[in-house]
Design a protein around this motif. Structure first.
Motif, short mmCIF file in Angstrom:
data_model
loop_
_atom_site.label_atom_id
_atom_site.label_comp_id
_atom_site.label_asym_id
_atom_site.label_seq_id
_atom_site.Cartn_x
_atom_site.Cartn_y
_atom_site.Cartn_z
N ILE A 1 18.89 -22.81 -60.39
CA ILE A 1 19.92 -23.19 -59.00
C ILE A 1 20.69 -22.23 -58.86
O ILE A 1 21.45 -21.70 -59.74
N GLU A 2 20.65 -21.83 -57.60
CA GLU A 2 21.73 -20.99 -56.96
C GLU A 2 22.41 -21.47 -55.87
O GLU A 2 21.93 -22.53 -55.16
N THR A 3 23.37 -20.55 -55.47
CA THR A 3 24.18 -21.06 -54.28
C THR A 3 23.69 -20.14 -53.23
O THR A 3 23.73 -18.94 -53.17
N ILE A 4 22.98 -20.81 -52.07
CA ILE A 4 22.39 -20.05 -50.87
C ILE A 4 23.36 -20.22 -49.74
O ILE A 4 23.36 -21.67 -49.22
N GLU A 5 23.70 -19.31 -48.97
CA GLU A 5 24.08 -19.51 -47.44
C GLU A 5 22.92 -19.33 -46.57
O GLU A 5 22.31 -18.30 -46.29
N LEU A 6 22.63 -20.65 -45.91
CA LEU A 6 21.18 -20.52 -45.29
C LEU A 6 21.22 -19.49 -44.01
O LEU A 6 20.23 -18.95 -43.87
N LYS A 7 22.62 -19.33 -43.15
CA LYS A 7 22.47 -18.60 -42.06
C LYS A 7 22.03 -17.13 -42.50
O LYS A 7 20.83 -16.51 -41.84
N ARG A 8 22.52 -16.53 -43.58
CA ARG A 8 22.34 -15.06 -43.75
C ARG A 8 20.89 -15.10 -44.48
O ARG A 8 20.22 -14.10 -44.13
N TRP A 9 20.51 -15.94 -45.41
CA TRP A 9 19.36 -15.78 -46.16
C TRP A 9 18.16 -16.05 -45.18
O TRP A 9 17.17 -15.37 -45.23
N LEU A 10 18.12 -16.82 -43.99
CA LEU A 10 17.16 -17.19 -43.07
C LEU A 10 17.11 -15.95 -42.31
O LEU A 10 15.73 -15.68 -41.82
N GLN A 11 17.89 -15.48 -41.79
CA GLN A 11 17.72 -14.09 -41.24
C GLN A 11 17.29 -13.02 -41.72
O GLN A 11 16.43 -12.42 -40.96
N TYR A 12 17.40 -12.91 -43.05
CA TYR A 12 16.71 -11.87 -43.73
C TYR A 12 15.30 -12.17 -43.81
O TYR A 12 14.39 -11.55 -43.81
N LEU B 1 22.21 -24.24 -36.07
CA LEU B 1 22.87 -25.24 -35.47
C LEU B 1 24.34 -25.41 -36.13
O LEU B 1 25.21 -26.06 -35.37
N LEU B 2 24.37 -25.04 -37.17
CA LEU B 2 25.74 -24.89 -37.89
C LEU B 2 25.86 -23.60 -38.86
O LEU B 2 25.23 -23.32 -39.54
N ASP B 3 26.80 -22.99 -38.31
CA ASP B 3 27.11 -21.45 -39.23
C ASP B 3 27.05 -21.70 -40.57
O ASP B 3 26.21 -20.89 -41.32
N GLU B 4 27.84 -22.50 -41.17
CA GLU B 4 28.34 -22.59 -42.76
C GLU B 4 27.60 -23.63 -43.15
O GLU B 4 27.81 -24.61 -43.14
N VAL B 5 26.15 -23.31 -43.82
CA VAL B 5 25.42 -24.14 -44.68
C VAL B 5 25.29 -23.78 -45.74
O VAL B 5 24.45 -22.77 -46.03
N ARG C 1 14.75 -23.98 -37.73
CA ARG C 1 15.84 -24.67 -37.42
C ARG C 1 16.71 -25.09 -38.80
O ARG C 1 16.12 -25.62 -39.64
N CYS C 2 18.25 -24.62 -38.64
CA CYS C 2 18.77 -25.02 -39.59
C CYS C 2 20.16 -25.82 -39.36
O CYS C 2 20.60 -25.32 -38.24
N GLY C 3 20.64 -26.67 -40.05
CA GLY C 3 21.74 -27.44 -39.72
C GLY C 3 22.12 -28.42 -40.84
O GLY C 3 21.52 -28.38 -42.11
#
Length: 536
Positions: free
Chosen positions: A385-396, A417-421, A457-459
């Motif tokens: 288990i890791e901590t993942i910031e979805l916005k940055r990860w999905l862009q990559y 839909l939400l920047d900080e997820v 889509r992310c949110g």
């Protein structure tokens, strides 16, 4: 001696002090009313009143010392009973000696010392009482108040003193042993009760005790955690806590042998697997209206996700042993068949033969893919288990996927839909899950490659109170009759598929405590929704 034993002993001493006070008061009251006991103070009224008054004052003093608890217990027993022997002997002498029968009151003091003191000390007080009675008789006879015949009564009274002391000592010893055993048993029961309560409170399985009206009588911390860390104290109604569980409880009461499926919870809470068991009441607790039973029910709550993971681990272990033993044996013949088909293609074959050769190559590759997928599934381990910031990860991920699959930028859209997820997930597992789902959107699409569109889509989902990723594609609709089967192993509607892609995807997501749901987007397109555990 334990605190409880001290309390009982001091209580008995206080009662003896009250008896002494009542006795002195009664003797003075009886002396003032000559009609009650005419023999009281018959030899020396003034001395009788003075002695009884001293006994009354001493009784008051002993009551105070008994309440204060000082001096110590044995000292108070010795002083109070020694003074009683002296004062009662004097009261008997001032009332006519043994003929007044006041000396019989010494039996109570001898019994008290036999009860509270050790054997030798109690016999010492029996001897003191006997000596006091004999001395009083000797002095009375010297003064001509009594005759020699009273010696017989004094001797018999002395024997009574020793016999009473002996019996009181034996009974007291047995009572102390019984009391000690009872205290030890009580301590063992308390320790066992504390141990049982600690086990129940800290066991992983949730425990809830519900009465016939649906009120929660008892619940451990695991049950509260599984239901969202809510308090289950103060006898709340089960229906108000989780209506679905209350419905299962009512169903079980009507059909006790029904197998219950897991109950799905929202807001990121784990699915729970309930179990029910009727509590048995002991024989002394039953009443005429109980029919030998009880109306309380024990409800067991298991984390269905953990149960599924354990079952899956067993399944994967069995699958791993099987595939490890046969993969090598299968792959060698497949390699030979594939090599032979390639050699045939190099020759001058007719169009029909080339078509047959192509079928052989395709099916060999499909079998090899099946073996690879099964080996991959059997090698799966618990996610890191890791901590993942979805916005940055999905862009990559989108940039990498576009390059790998040669899609246009407008064919793969990222909708944040939400920047900080921020979620908790294994990044390597998430990469494989997203690759599987996005690849399926291409492979199983009936449109040309340049017309395929995928939306990621992310949110944060308000209904489930969880972060989510949606993979939406414009491929053909999945028929409703097979929607429930798409995550089953080896289920496929394609002649080229293995039926393991979605199954592996689902297993990876659940191993990270997430969920995957097939649904429809707002435009009616295919949508796979991934729900994650968020970082609090």
């Amino acid at each position: 001696m334990t605190n409880q034993g001290d309390e009982i002993t001091w209580r008995a001493l206080k009662q003896l002090n009250l008896y002494r006070l009542v006795l002195a008061t009664g003797l003075l009251a009886a002396f003032n009313n000559s009609e009650w006991m005419i023999f009281l103070g018959s030899q020396s009224p003034e001395a009788f009143v003075f002695t009884a008054s001293i006994m009354l004052i001493g009784g008051l003093l002993y009551v105070v010392t008994g309440l204060r608890g000082r001096p110590n217990f044995e000292t108070q027993i010795v002083i109070t009973n020694a003074s009683d022997i002296l004062l009662i002997t004097l009261l008997s002498h001032f009332s006519g000696g043994l003929s007044s029968s006041l000396s019989v009151l010494l039996i109570i003091n001898v019994t008290a010392t036999g009860t509270f003191l050790r054997d030798r000390d109690s016999f010492l007080f029996a001897a003191l009482a006997s000596i006091a009675v004999l001395s009083e008789q000797t002095y009375s006879m010297a003064q001509g108040i009594s005759n020699a015949a009273e010696y017989t009564r004094a001797g018999l009274l002395g024997l009574v003193f020793f016999g009473t002391s002996f019996l009181a000592s034996i009974l007291s010893k047995r009572a102390r042993e019984s009391e000690k055993l009872a205290i030890e048993r009580e301590a063992d029961i308390i320790s066992l009760e504390i141990l049982n309560e600690d086990i129940i409170q800290n066991m992983r399985t949730g425990i809830i005790v519900v009465d016939i009206d649906g009120h929660i009588r008892l619940a451990n911390s695991s049950a509260e955690a599984l239901l969202g860390n809510i308090s289950l104290q103060d006898n709340p109604l089960l229906e108000n806590i989780l209506p679905a569980l209350d419905a299962r409880f009512l169903q079980w009461q009507e059909q006790p042998y029904t197998h219950h499926k897991a109950i799905r919870q929202e807001h990121g809470l784990p699915d729970i697997q309930p179990g029910f068991r009727k509590l048995q009441r002991t024989e002394h607790e039953t009443t005429d209206d109980d029919s030998g039973g009880t109306s309380d029910t024990l409800i067991f709550l298991e984390d269905a996700t953990q149960l599924n993971q354990r079952f899956q681990q067993i399944k994967l272990a069995s699958l791993g042993r099987l595939t490890a033993s046969i993969a090598h044996e299968i792959r060698n013949p497949l390699s030979a068949i594939n090599h032979a088909a390639q050699l045939l293609d190099e020759g001058n074959l007719s169009p029909g033969d080339k078509k047959l050769s192509s079928i052989i190559t395709t099916q060999v590759q499909r079998l090899d893919k099946v073996i690879e997928n099964v080996l991959q599934l059997s090698r799966q381990q618990q996610g890191n288990i890791e901590t993942i910031e979805l916005k940055r990860w999905l862009q990559y991920f989108c940039d990498d996927f576009l390059q790998t699959n040669k899609l246009g930028k407008d064919q793969l859209q990222l909708d944040i839909l939400l920047d900080e997820v921020i979620i908790l997930f294994d990044s390597s597992h998430l990469t494989q899950v997203m690759c599987n789902l996005c690849t399926n959107a291409i492979v199983h699409n009936d449109k040309a490659l340049e017309k395929i569109k995928i939306i990621i889509r992310c949110g944060h989902d308000k209904k489930y109170d969880q972060p989510f990723i949606e993979i939406i594609d414009n491929g053909p609709e999945i028929p409703k009759k097979i929607v429930q089967q798409i995550f089953d192993p080896f289920f496929t509607t394609s002649t080229k598929g293995t039926g393991l892609g979605l199954y592996i995807t689902k297993e990876m997501i659940e191993s990270n405590r997430g969920k995957i749901i097939y649904t429809k987007s707002g435009d009616g397109e295919n949508c796979f929704k991934l729900l994650f555990i968020s970082r609090k």
